[in-house]
Design a protein around this motif. Structure first.
Motif, PDB file in Angstrom:
ATOM      1  N   ARG A 251     -54.774 -11.328 -27.809  1.00 52.57           N
ATOM      2  CA  ARG A 251     -54.325 -10.592 -26.627  1.00 52.57           C
ATOM      3  C   ARG A 251     -53.198  -9.623 -26.987  1.00 52.57           C
ATOM      4  O   ARG A 251     -53.176  -8.467 -26.520  1.00 52.57           O
ATOM      5  N   MET A 252     -52.261 -10.054 -27.814  1.00 47.70           N
ATOM      6  CA  MET A 252     -51.187  -9.158 -28.238  1.00 47.70           C
ATOM      7  C   MET A 252     -51.745  -7.986 -29.036  1.00 47.70           C
ATOM      8  O   MET A 252     -51.306  -6.835 -28.861  1.00 47.70           O
ATOM      9  N   ARG A 253     -52.741  -8.239 -29.884  1.00 48.59           N
ATOM     10  CA  ARG A 253     -53.354  -7.175 -30.674  1.00 48.59           C
ATOM     11  C   ARG A 253     -54.019  -6.141 -29.763  1.00 48.59           C
ATOM     12  O   ARG A 253     -53.902  -4.919 -29.983  1.00 48.59           O
ATOM     13  N   GLU A 254     -54.723  -6.629 -28.724  1.00 48.16           N
ATOM     14  CA  GLU A 254     -55.399  -5.722 -27.783  1.00 48.16           C
ATOM     15  C   GLU A 254     -54.397  -4.846 -27.053  1.00 48.16           C
ATOM     16  O   GLU A 254     -54.627  -3.643 -26.846  1.00 48.16           O
ATOM     17  N   ILE A 255     -53.255  -5.433 -26.662  1.00 50.37           N
ATOM     18  CA  ILE A 255     -52.222  -4.660 -25.950  1.00 50.37           C
ATOM     19  C   ILE A 255     -51.633  -3.601 -26.874  1.00 50.37           C
ATOM     20  O   ILE A 255     -51.441  -2.435 -26.476  1.00 50.37           O
TER      21      ILE A 255
END
Length: 495
Positions: free
Chosen positions: A422-426
């Protein structure tokens, strides 16, 4: 077979009333009533809210949080509409109509109470059924006593009113039974009067509290004693029995020991076991009880029991013990609906028959109606058991807020991978050069664990400034963007 020693324990305090039934000093049934008590047996003047022809049912407002459910087969009418073939709910009820209903099943989970218009009023020895012409006697009594009670009922009853003689009516004189009938008829007239004068939704008859209800329904000559630890409750029980069964008053005793009543009999330990999934058997085997939305499965396992003779004998002894314990747990937890008991496979047909016989003996002591199928070759027994409340498990426990009742939680590895993704996607979808993320404290520890620096990895992958901090109120897999902007903003926030 030796006679079973039966005892009843009644414990009351400001928080709850508990009634325990013991057989040979073993806890077999436990009932708990708290300020939000059961409404089963209560009679309400309700108002029909919706009529659903597709379900052949109606929803009735009886003043509770959720509307009650009334099925077409539970609708009776003095005009004889119940005899119409292929009855249609729309021809029996209409929205806005006032209707007298009785609760037959408590609200459970998302479902409202189950109700019927076929009201019945229980007394000490009889059950009055105002909308029926049926006359019956408890099947648990012998043929001779059944015939006697049938004759007594025929002499005292009023035409057009149904009566059932309860098990506790065994050996009771005709005068006492007639007195109970007269009381019930007066009660019914009062209920009718209130229904005509009332405005829905309104309760017009309330069942007795738990202690008196159990004394009325269960306490009889086959009980050795009844112990009570609360003076006011003791006096109410004695007063009730003086009017209905004077000879039983001497069996009611006050518990005056300095050790609390339930502790004195070791009841709390057995209650703790009754909410566990796995229950041990005397020889070392065990049963595991798993409840699903559709059914309850009981699995039998030899566990640490290795036996002394051969495998078949070990399995046979385990299954015999499991038959007794499974039924005891069904009664204690008040498990209803479809139940499947998975006994261990037995090659010997005689052994299978003996296990079924033991199961039948145990079920014969259960006051709740059950239906049992034959054991399959693989040792499976299917049964149904009627229940009217959430049972002990529903009263003493609540759904786990973490697993939602599944009994499993997301693994640490899954949590870590999920939040990293999720952090990577953001980071990849955002235009800002720097981000400060907030994670659940436990997840934060996983992400920042030595040897696995996810923050450094994300920095290298995206070329952006990344920092994480623990957020106490975050969900385990939630990623909160606390700061998004220039690298200097994130750095100052961390200082």
């Amino acid at each position: 077979m030796a006679e079973i020693v039966k005892e009843m324990l009644v414990s009351h305090d400001s928080s709850e009333t508990r009634v325990a039934l013991l057989e040979d000093h073993e806890l077999v049934e436990l009932y708990v009533e708290r300020p939000k008590r059961s409404v089963v047996g209560n009679v309400y003047l309700g108002r029909v809210k919706d009529v659903l022809p597709g379900m052949q049912a109606a929803f009735v407002d009886i003043g509770l949080e959720k509307n009650a459910f009334l099925y077409v087969d539970e609708v009776v009418s003095p005009e004889g509409l119940e005899d119409v073939p292929r009855r249609d709910i729309a021809s029996l009820l209409r929205p806005g109509q006032q209707v007298m209903v009785q609760v037959v099943k408590d609200p459970m989970g998302t479902k409202g109470a189950r109700v019927t218009t076929d009201v019945s009023l229980p007394g000490r020895f009889l059950v009055l059924m105002p909308f029926s012409d049926f006359v019956g006697v408890s099947r648990k009594l012998g043929d001779e006593e059944r015939d006697r009670l049938q004759a007594v009922i025929e002499r005292i009853r009023v035409e057009g009113v149904g009566i059932i003689a309860r098990t506790v009516a065994a050996g009771v004189s005709e005068r006492e039974i007639a007195s109970d009938f007269e009381f019930l008829m007066r009660l019914w007239k009062r209920v009718q009067s209130l229904s005509k004068e009332g405005v829905a939704p309104e309760v017009i008859y309330t069942e007795m509290d738990l202690a008196l209800r159990l004394v009325r329904d269960v306490f009889a000559d086959d009980f050795r004693r009844l112990l009570v630890d609360h003076k006011e409750t003791h006096d109410k029980i004695v007063s009730f029995l003086k009017k209905t069964s004077p000879h039983l008053v001497r069996r009611v005793q006050m518990h005056r020991d300095h050790i609390p009543l339930f502790d004195h009999f070791g009841i709390q330990e057995r209650i703790d076991l009754a909410i566990q999934r796995v229950v041990p058997l005397p020889s070392g085997g065990r049963i595991a009880i798993d409840k699903t939305e559709a059914l309850t499965a009981i699995d039998v396992n030899t566990a640490s029991f290795t036996g002394k003779k051969n495998l078949e004998d070990t399995i046979f002894r385990t299954n015999l013990e499991a038959a007794d314990e499974a039924v005891r747990q069904l009664r204690l937890r008040d498990i209803g609906g479809i139940i499947v008991i998975d006994f261990i496979d037995m090659e010997d047909a005689y052994n299978r028959a003996e296990v079924m016989r033991r199961l039948g003996q145990a079920l014969a002591r259960d006051r709740t109606k059950t239906r049992v199928t034959e054991m399959t070759r693989l040792g499976m027994v299917e049964m149904t058991r009627k229940n009217v409340t959430d049972g002990l498990y529903g009263v003493l426990t609540e759904t786990c807020p973490t697993c939602g009742g599944e009994g499993r939680v997301i693994s640490d590895t899954t949590k870590r991978i999920t939040v990293e993704r999720r952090m990577r996607e953001i980071l990849q979808g955002g235009r800002s050069p720097a981000y400060l993320f907030g994670l659940h404290p436990d997840t934060y520890q996983l992400v920042m664990a030595p040897g696995h620096n996810a923050v450094a990895m994300l920095r290298a992958e995206t070329g952006k400034q990344v920092a994480v901090v623990p957020e106490r109120d975050a969900e385990p897999t939630e990623v909160r963007v606390i700061i998004e902007g220039k690298a200097g903003l994130v750095q100052r926030a961390l200082e």
